[in-house]
Design a protein around this motif. Structure first.
Motif, short mmCIF file in Angstrom:
data_model
loop_
_atom_site.label_atom_id
_atom_site.label_comp_id
_atom_site.label_asym_id
_atom_site.label_seq_id
_atom_site.Cartn_x
_atom_site.Cartn_y
_atom_site.Cartn_z
N VAL A 120 -4.53 7.33 2.20
CA VAL A 120 -5.48 8.44 2.19
C VAL A 120 -6.89 7.92 1.91
N LYS A 121 -7.01 7.05 0.92
CA LYS A 121 -8.32 6.51 0.54
C LYS A 121 -8.97 5.73 1.68
N THR A 122 -8.18 5.07 2.49
CA THR A 122 -8.72 4.25 3.59
C THR A 122 -8.82 5.00 4.90
N GLY A 123 -8.65 6.32 4.87
CA GLY A 123 -8.85 7.14 6.06
C GLY A 123 -7.76 7.02 7.11
N LYS A 124 -6.54 6.66 6.72
CA LYS A 124 -5.45 6.47 7.67
C LYS A 124 -4.51 7.66 7.75
N VAL A 125 -4.88 8.76 7.09
CA VAL A 125 -4.08 9.98 7.14
C VAL A 125 -5.00 11.14 7.51
N TYR A 172 -10.99 13.06 -0.74
CA TYR A 172 -11.38 12.46 0.53
C TYR A 172 -11.37 13.47 1.68
N ASN A 173 -11.34 14.76 1.31
CA ASN A 173 -11.50 15.85 2.27
C ASN A 173 -10.47 15.79 3.39
N ILE A 174 -9.21 15.61 3.01
CA ILE A 174 -8.11 15.63 3.98
C ILE A 174 -7.39 16.96 3.85
N PRO A 175 -7.17 17.69 4.94
CA PRO A 175 -6.44 18.96 4.84
C PRO A 175 -5.08 18.75 4.20
N CYS A 176 -4.72 19.62 3.26
CA CYS A 176 -3.46 19.48 2.53
C CYS A 176 -2.78 20.84 2.46
N LEU A 177 -1.56 20.92 2.97
CA LEU A 177 -0.78 22.15 2.98
C LEU A 177 0.38 22.00 2.02
N THR A 178 0.59 23.01 1.16
CA THR A 178 1.59 22.89 0.10
C THR A 178 2.76 23.84 0.28
N THR A 179 2.85 24.53 1.42
CA THR A 179 4.02 25.35 1.72
C THR A 179 4.46 25.08 3.15
N LEU A 180 5.76 25.18 3.40
CA LEU A 180 6.29 24.92 4.73
C LEU A 180 5.85 25.98 5.73
N SER A 181 5.71 27.22 5.25
CA SER A 181 5.26 28.29 6.15
C SER A 181 3.84 28.04 6.63
N ALA A 182 2.97 27.55 5.74
CA ALA A 182 1.61 27.21 6.16
C ALA A 182 1.62 26.03 7.13
N GLU A 207 3.14 13.11 -6.57
CA GLU A 207 2.80 14.25 -5.72
C GLU A 207 1.43 14.81 -6.10
N LYS A 208 1.16 14.91 -7.39
CA LYS A 208 -0.15 15.39 -7.83
C LYS A 208 -1.25 14.43 -7.39
N SER A 209 -0.97 13.12 -7.47
CA SER A 209 -1.99 12.15 -7.08
C SER A 209 -2.29 12.23 -5.59
N ILE A 210 -1.28 12.56 -4.79
CA ILE A 210 -1.49 12.73 -3.35
C ILE A 210 -2.42 13.90 -3.09
N ARG A 211 -2.13 15.03 -3.72
CA ARG A 211 -2.95 16.22 -3.49
C ARG A 211 -4.36 16.05 -4.02
N ARG A 212 -4.51 15.35 -5.15
CA ARG A 212 -5.86 15.10 -5.68
C ARG A 212 -6.64 14.17 -4.76
N ALA A 213 -5.97 13.19 -4.18
CA ALA A 213 -6.64 12.29 -3.23
C ALA A 213 -7.08 13.06 -2.00
N PRO A 255 0.84 -1.21 0.00
CA PRO A 255 0.00 0.00 0.00
C PRO A 255 0.88 1.26 0.00
N ASN A 256 0.47 2.24 -0.79
CA ASN A 256 1.21 3.50 -0.88
C ASN A 256 0.43 4.61 -0.20
N ILE A 257 0.96 5.82 -0.28
CA ILE A 257 0.34 6.93 0.45
C ILE A 257 -1.07 7.22 -0.04
N VAL A 258 -1.32 7.07 -1.35
CA VAL A 258 -2.67 7.30 -1.86
C VAL A 258 -3.64 6.26 -1.29
N ASP A 259 -3.19 5.00 -1.16
CA ASP A 259 -4.03 3.97 -0.55
C ASP A 259 -4.36 4.33 0.89
#
Length: 327
Positions: A252-257, A283-293, A273-279, A246-250
């Protein structure tokens, strides 16, 4: 840094100095910001005030003016000056209790700032609206959930379609409130995934250690996990989307992140990386794309654990400030 000010051709009053959470390169409309600033030194703030006053006077501004600055190693650079209202005017007006648009209209009809008795504090000869007792954080609202397949990476093109504001006695809680209002609820516990670019790897350990101290479990791509482990921060390595299952997208899909921190280097990011952010969107998981955020989010999550959220009405806050100003 964004600055809103009003001028009457002679005198200048700074409405607010807003420190952006994201660094320069992200459109100002897509960046969260805080009023008053939390990391700028007194010397930098004084220089910003002086520059703003001199620009407004030199340009003969009557009404509103917005200036955008960039700070690098305590050097203040002027990016642009706009002798007009900015999208931040409603935010600054709510944070300070002073209707800047109404003030500007009166100035344009011939009124003078010295006759308006605005609640200002003067620092080295520059007047600024008072902001005290609490922090106000403005956060953008994005339409990503309505457009399946879109990438959430931020850049110089504005992508947000709205704004929200959070107010609290601490910056962390104000940021957490703003994120909640924007649809990004920060977790109180669980698992956080990190994947940062090479430039950010040397900076990620400090706030990642804070996340571990708060009780979060960290998982990361191999490179980021190695950087964390070498700094003494426990992190488990997981597969990228193209490395196995299982990878990171898996996960995310199973609610483990519960939160994703992914900082690609520019728009030319890899497929996984794009697939992670799209997932994350799907699945409505907060996603931050800058280190300052991510750093700001860490302060917000810490505040959620340490402090009870309080709800304020703007009318009550400004009425209290007005009463304090009269005593």
């Amino acid at each position: 840094v964004d600055v809103d000010a009003v001028a009457d051709g002679t005198d200048v009053v700074i409405g607010g100095i807003m420190e952006h959470i994201e660094e320069a390169g992200v459109h100002s409309g897509d960046s969260s910001c805080v009023l008053p600033p939390v990391t700028l030194s007194a010397e930098v703030l004084d220089r910003i005030r002086q520059y703003t006053q001199r620009l407004a006077t030199a340009l003969g501004v009557v009404g509103l003016m917005n200036v955008q600055y960039a700070i690098q190693r305590d050097t203040v650079y002027v990016l642009e000056v706009n002798p007009r209202a900015s999208r931040t005017v409603p935010y600054v007006s709510k944070a300070t209790g002073v209707p800047l648009a109404k003030v500007a209209v009166r100035l344009m009809t011939g009124k003078k700032l010295r006759d308006m008795k605005l609640p200002v504090v003067v620092t080295n000869g520059v007047a600024e609206l008072t902001v005290r007792d609490y922090f106000s954080v403005k956060s953008p609202v994005f339409p990503f959930s309505k457009f399946r397949g879109v990438d959430t990476i931020l850049g110089p093109e504005m992508r947000s379609t709205g704004e929200v504001m959070g107010i609290a006695k601490t910056f962390g809680q104000a940021f957490a409130k703003a994120q909640l209002a924007a649809g990004q609820k920060l977790p109180r516990s669980g698992t956080i995934f990190l994947s940062v670019n090479d430039h950010d790897k040397k900076h990620v350990a400090a706030f990642a250690a804070d996340l571990v101290a708060m009780g979060f479990r960290l998982i990361a791509t191999r490179g980021t996990a190695a950087a964390l482990q070498s700094a003494g921060v426990p992190a488990e390595a997981v597969y990228k989307a193209n490395e196995g299952r299982p990878n990171i997208v898996d996960l995310v899909k199973t609610g483990k992140v519960d939160l994703i921190i992914n900082t690609p280097l520019g728009r030319e990011s890899f497929y996984d990386e794009k697939s992670i952010r799209r997932a994350a969107i799907r699945y409505n998981i907060p996603c931050l794309t800058t280190l300052s955020a991510a750093r700001a989010a860490a302060r917000g999550m810490h505040s959620q654990l340490e402090d009870k959220f309080e709800v304020y009405a703007l009318q009550d806050l400004h009425a209290r400030r007005a009463a304090q100003g009269q005593t």
